[in-house]
Design an enzyme around this catalytic site. Structure first.
Site, PDB file in Angstrom:
ATOM      1  N   LEU A  48       0.866  -1.181   0.000  1.00  0.00           N
ATOM      2  CA  LEU A  48       0.000   0.000   0.000  1.00  0.00           C
ATOM      3  C   LEU A  48       0.900   1.227   0.000  1.00  0.00           C
ATOM      4  O   LEU A  48       1.829   1.326   0.804  1.00  0.00           O
ATOM      5  CB  LEU A  48      -0.886   0.033   1.251  1.00  0.00           C
ATOM      6  CG  LEU A  48      -2.292  -0.558   1.186  1.00  0.00           C
ATOM      7  CD1 LEU A  48      -3.001  -0.325   2.513  1.00  0.00           C
ATOM      8  CD2 LEU A  48      -3.112   0.019   0.044  1.00  0.00           C
ATOM      9  N   ASP A  49       0.620   2.178  -0.888  1.00  0.00           N
ATOM     10  CA  ASP A  49       1.400   3.414  -0.925  1.00  0.00           C
ATOM     11  C   ASP A  49       1.305   4.155   0.403  1.00  0.00           C
ATOM     12  O   ASP A  49       0.297   4.032   1.112  1.00  0.00           O
ATOM     13  CB  ASP A  49       0.897   4.338  -2.038  1.00  0.00           C
ATOM     14  CG  ASP A  49       1.091   3.739  -3.424  1.00  0.00           C
ATOM     15  OD1 ASP A  49       1.999   2.912  -3.583  1.00  0.00           O
ATOM     16  OD2 ASP A  49       0.330   4.112  -4.339  1.00  0.00           O
ATOM     17  N   PRO A  50       2.329   4.947   0.764  1.00  0.00           N
ATOM     18  CA  PRO A  50       2.264   5.721   2.011  1.00  0.00           C
ATOM     19  C   PRO A  50       1.013   6.612   2.105  1.00  0.00           C
ATOM     20  O   PRO A  50       0.462   6.790   3.192  1.00  0.00           O
ATOM     21  CB  PRO A  50       3.541   6.566   1.963  1.00  0.00           C
ATOM     22  CG  PRO A  50       4.497   5.748   1.164  1.00  0.00           C
ATOM     23  CD  PRO A  50       3.653   5.072   0.120  1.00  0.00           C
ATOM     24  N   ALA A  52      -1.871   5.908   0.993  1.00  0.00           N
ATOM     25  CA  ALA A  52      -3.066   5.062   1.068  1.00  0.00           C
ATOM     26  C   ALA A  52      -3.223   4.502   2.476  1.00  0.00           C
ATOM     27  O   ALA A  52      -2.243   4.270   3.180  1.00  0.00           O
ATOM     28  CB  ALA A  52      -2.969   3.922   0.071  1.00  0.00           C
ATOM     29  N   ARG A 182      -4.062   4.085  -9.152  1.00  0.00           N
ATOM     30  CA  ARG A 182      -3.530   5.375  -9.627  1.00  0.00           C
ATOM     31  C   ARG A 182      -3.606   5.481 -11.152  1.00  0.00           C
ATOM     32  O   ARG A 182      -3.849   6.551 -11.713  1.00  0.00           O
ATOM     33  CB  ARG A 182      -2.083   5.552  -9.146  1.00  0.00           C
ATOM     34  CG  ARG A 182      -1.961   5.879  -7.666  1.00  0.00           C
ATOM     35  CD  ARG A 182      -0.518   6.092  -7.263  1.00  0.00           C
ATOM     36  NE  ARG A 182       0.250   4.862  -7.283  1.00  0.00           N
ATOM     37  CZ  ARG A 182       1.447   4.713  -7.849  1.00  0.00           C
ATOM     38  NH1 ARG A 182       2.004   5.733  -8.483  1.00  0.00           N
ATOM     39  NH2 ARG A 182       2.086   3.569  -7.805  1.00  0.00           N
TER      40      ARG A 182
END
Length: 309
Positions: A48-50, A52, A182
């Site tokens: 998970l992206d930071p 998110a 994204r």
């Protein structure tokens, strides 16, 4: 002859379904959980992206052997797309690369959704973990390189418009492995002629783990206040779920203690009787409710491929 180095930490095994906060990286989250649980091994099933938040399944100990089964599962995200700007990272972190004063109507957005349902071709973002000539795309992007990333097929099982405001639209998507939300935002904006980027992103489901299994990081960190080590670790362990839950999509084979002994030695077991399971490329065996092995069923036998301690 030197002795083998003893692994640090406890041989604790199971899954923790973390509710990852924003501005906290997935690798950072795994390190924190490994330290909190004093675990020998730890890994996650799907970055998970930071920016998110939401579900980050973390495997401890032997559960790390079941990570691929969770990685392959369906996922559900809730996300918001802000219109008017495309960004280098396709989210709030990146620099603006294109802009527009145009804004789509709700009708235009709804008309677009069928184009993004089913099997679609998607080009991953420049800032992604895709490997290009042996290097991660995000490393090349940070060096200022723009690289050609080939498109690939991804599965979108469901895409729902949740709400629309002047500059933003909220969606929910259920998708398969390898889908970049994204990239959906980027492509929505291009197709609608207004540009767009992700401004909110939350993962609520990673098969087979439901949203109600998530544990906020703050709840786990709060247990650091328990001074007694054994009491603290017991309180943390109560949040873990059985390793075998990651394999719920596979056929299940309960076995006896005698059969378990053979399987632990790496030997096949014979399956007899009218109720013997049919041939399966993959199945998992348990003994007394505990995960024992993953293997295949064929020609009246269960043959272990991976045995758990």
């Amino acid at each position: 002859m030197s002795k083998p180095r003893k692994a640090k930490g406890r041989p604790v095994s199971g899954w923790l379904i973390l509710d990852k906060p924003i501005d906290f990286g997935s690798t950072e989250a795994v390190s924190k959980i490994k330290w909190l649980f004093n675990a020998q091994k730890c890994g996650h099933a799907g970055t998970l992206d930071p920016l998110a938040s939401g579900m980050l399944p973390i495997a401890l100990g032997d559960a790390t052997k079941t990570v691929p089964y969770v990685m392959d599962g369906r996922k559900i995200y809730e996300f918001a797309v802000t219109w008017g700007e495309e960004r280098s990272t396709d989210d709030l972190e990146g620099a603006v690369t294109a802009s527009s004063d145009s804004r789509p109507s709700e009708e235009e957005i709804r008309a677009l959704l069928p184009n993004y349902t089913g099997t679609i071709n998607q080009i991953p973002p420049q800032f992604s973990a895709i490997k290009i000539a042996g290097e991660r795309a995000y490393d090349l992007a940070r060096d200022g390189e723009i690289v050609e990333i080939p498109s690939r097929e991804v599965q979108i099982f469901r895409l729902t418009l949740l709400g629309v405001t002047a500059d933003k639209a909220h969606f929910e998507v259920e998708c398969g492995k390898g889908t970049y939300v994204r990239a959906l935002a980027r492509d929505f904006g291009r197709d609608l002629g207004c540009y767009g980027h992700i401004s909110e992103l939350r993962r609520t489901f990673v098969a087979p783990f439901a949203e109600d299994r998530m544990v906020p990081l703050s709840e786990l960190v709060a247990l650091e206040q328990i001074e007694d080590r054994d009491e603290r670790l017991a309180a943390l362990d109560a949040f873990m779920i059985n390793t075998s839950e990651a394999l719920s999509s596979l056929p299940h084979l309960p076995v006896t203690d005698d059969q378990a002994h053979r399987i632990k030695m790496g030997n096949p077991i014979i399956l007899r009787g009218r109720d013997a399971p049919a041939d399966e490329a993959e199945a998992y065996a348990t003994v007394r409710g505990k995960l024992l092995a993953i293997g295949e069923i064929g020609q009246g036998e269960f043959r272990p491929k991976r045995v758990f301690g």
